[in-house]
Enzyme design. Sequence first.
Site, PDB file in Angstrom:
ATOM      1  N   GLU A   1      45.111  61.605  75.630  1.00  0.00           N
ATOM      2  CA  GLU A   1      44.591  60.847  76.783  1.00  0.00           C
ATOM      3  C   GLU A   1      45.535  60.113  77.549  1.00  0.00           C
ATOM      4  OE1 GLU A   1      41.108  58.625  75.452  1.00  0.00           O
ATOM      5  OE2 GLU A   1      40.050  60.371  74.754  1.00  0.00           O
TER       6      GLU A   1
ATOM      7  N   HIS B   1      32.990  68.230  77.877  1.00  0.00           N
ATOM      8  CA  HIS B   1      34.270  68.929  77.686  1.00  0.00           C
ATOM      9  C   HIS B   1      35.096  68.826  76.438  1.00  0.00           C
ATOM     10  CE1 HIS B   1      35.256  70.133  81.750  1.00  0.00           C
ATOM     11  NE2 HIS B   1      34.488  68.985  82.292  1.00  0.00           N
TER      12      HIS B   1
ATOM     13  N   ARG C   1      35.861  72.211  73.800  1.00  0.00           N
ATOM     14  CA  ARG C   1      37.148  72.505  73.506  1.00  0.00           C
ATOM     15  C   ARG C   1      37.080  73.034  72.115  1.00  0.00           C
ATOM     16  NH1 ARG C   1      38.305  67.991  76.648  1.00  0.00           N
ATOM     17  NH2 ARG C   1      38.869  66.653  74.772  1.00  0.00           N
TER      18      ARG C   1
ATOM     19  N   ARG D   1      33.189  72.566  90.649  1.00  0.00           N
ATOM     20  CA  ARG D   1      32.441  73.596  89.893  1.00  0.00           C
ATOM     21  C   ARG D   1      32.647  75.030  90.282  1.00  0.00           C
ATOM     22  NH1 ARG D   1      30.388  71.912  85.732  1.00  0.00           N
ATOM     23  NH2 ARG D   1      28.885  73.385  85.773  1.00  0.00           N
ATOM     24  N   SER D   2      34.030  75.174  90.410  1.00  0.00           N
ATOM     25  CA  SER D   2      34.447  76.609  90.861  1.00  0.00           C
ATOM     26  C   SER D   2      34.980  77.247  89.585  1.00  0.00           C
ATOM     27  CB  SER D   2      35.615  76.464  91.611  1.00  0.00           C
ATOM     28  OG  SER D   2      36.831  75.847  91.100  1.00  0.00           O
TER      29      SER D   2
ATOM     30  N   ASP E   1      44.109  68.419  82.594  1.00  0.00           N
ATOM     31  CA  ASP E   1      42.986  68.581  83.197  1.00  0.00           C
ATOM     32  C   ASP E   1      42.594  67.338  83.659  1.00  0.00           C
ATOM     33  OD1 ASP E   1      40.854  69.541  84.393  1.00  0.00           O
ATOM     34  OD2 ASP E   1      39.868  70.501  82.719  1.00  0.00           O
TER      35      ASP E   1
ATOM     36  N   GLY F   1      37.808  74.450  93.980  1.00  0.00           N
ATOM     37  CA  GLY F   1      36.845  73.174  94.376  1.00  0.00           C
ATOM     38  C   GLY F   1      35.877  72.838  93.299  1.00  0.00           C
TER      39      GLY F   1
ATOM     40  N   ALA G   1      44.081  64.968  78.684  1.00  0.00           N
ATOM     41  CA  ALA G   1      42.891  64.543  79.592  1.00  0.00           C
ATOM     42  C   ALA G   1      43.383  63.254  80.396  1.00  0.00           C
ATOM     43  CB  ALA G   1      41.899  64.027  78.684  1.00  0.00           C
ATOM     44  N   THR G   2      43.305  63.613  81.749  1.00  0.00           N
ATOM     45  CA  THR G   2      43.776  62.418  82.716  1.00  0.00           C
ATOM     46  C   THR G   2      42.640  61.358  83.060  1.00  0.00           C
ATOM     47  OG1 THR G   2      43.197  63.712  84.498  1.00  0.00           O
ATOM     48  CG2 THR G   2      45.558  63.834  83.802  1.00  0.00           C
TER      49      THR G   2
END
Length: 186
Positions: free
Chosen positions: A67, A55, A59, A17-18, A89, A15, A38-39
Site C-alpha cells: 500500500e 479487489h 487477487r 468500469r471499463s 492500481d 473509463g 495499491a494507491t
Amino acid sequence: MQKNQVNSVILVLGGVRSGKSRYAQQLAERFGRVTFVATAERRDDEEMHRKIERHRTERPAHWTTVEEPIALGRVVRSSGDNSDAILIDCLTLFSANLMEAYGGNEAALEACVEDLCVALKKKSCKVILVSNEVGSGVVPAYALGRRFRDLVGEINQRVAAVADTVVLMVAGLPLPLKGSLEGGHR
C-alpha cells in the site's frame, strides 16, 4: 508484444468500469511473483472500504500487496528484484494523493512523477499500470476538478511515453494504442 519483452511497461487506460483493472490483473496473473501496489488509502468511506475488500478477494492470495499512495518510483525500484511483475492500481488515485499531499507545490508533484518515470525506465521486471482516461469527459466545473483532470492527463502522457505498450479499455475490450496486445489477448 514479444515474449522477450519480459521487463516491459504496460499502461492500461480506460473509463470507469471499463474493465481496465480486470485486464491488468489477467496480464499479471501470467507471472509467478507479483507485487500489487495499491494507491488507495483507507479512509472513512464505507464504499471505498467495500471496493478495496472486493479487489483484495479477487487477487491471488500469493501476491505481495504494497500500500503506497505516493512513492511509486521507490516501490518499483525496491520490488523489481523480488517480483516477476508489478501491478500498480491506479495512477488516478496516485494523482489525487499527490494533490492532497503537495497542493500547489508543482516542484514536489513533478519530482514524484519524474521519480516514477525514471524508475519505469530502469525497471527489472514487468510493470503494469492502471489509470483512468480523463480526456474524453466533460470539463469539470471547478478549478480543483480541472487541475485534477489535467494532472491525471499529464501523468498518463508521461507514463505512456515510457511504456512499451498502451492499451485503452472500452466495454471490457482491450484496444492497443501503442505496441501490441500480449499473446493476442482480447
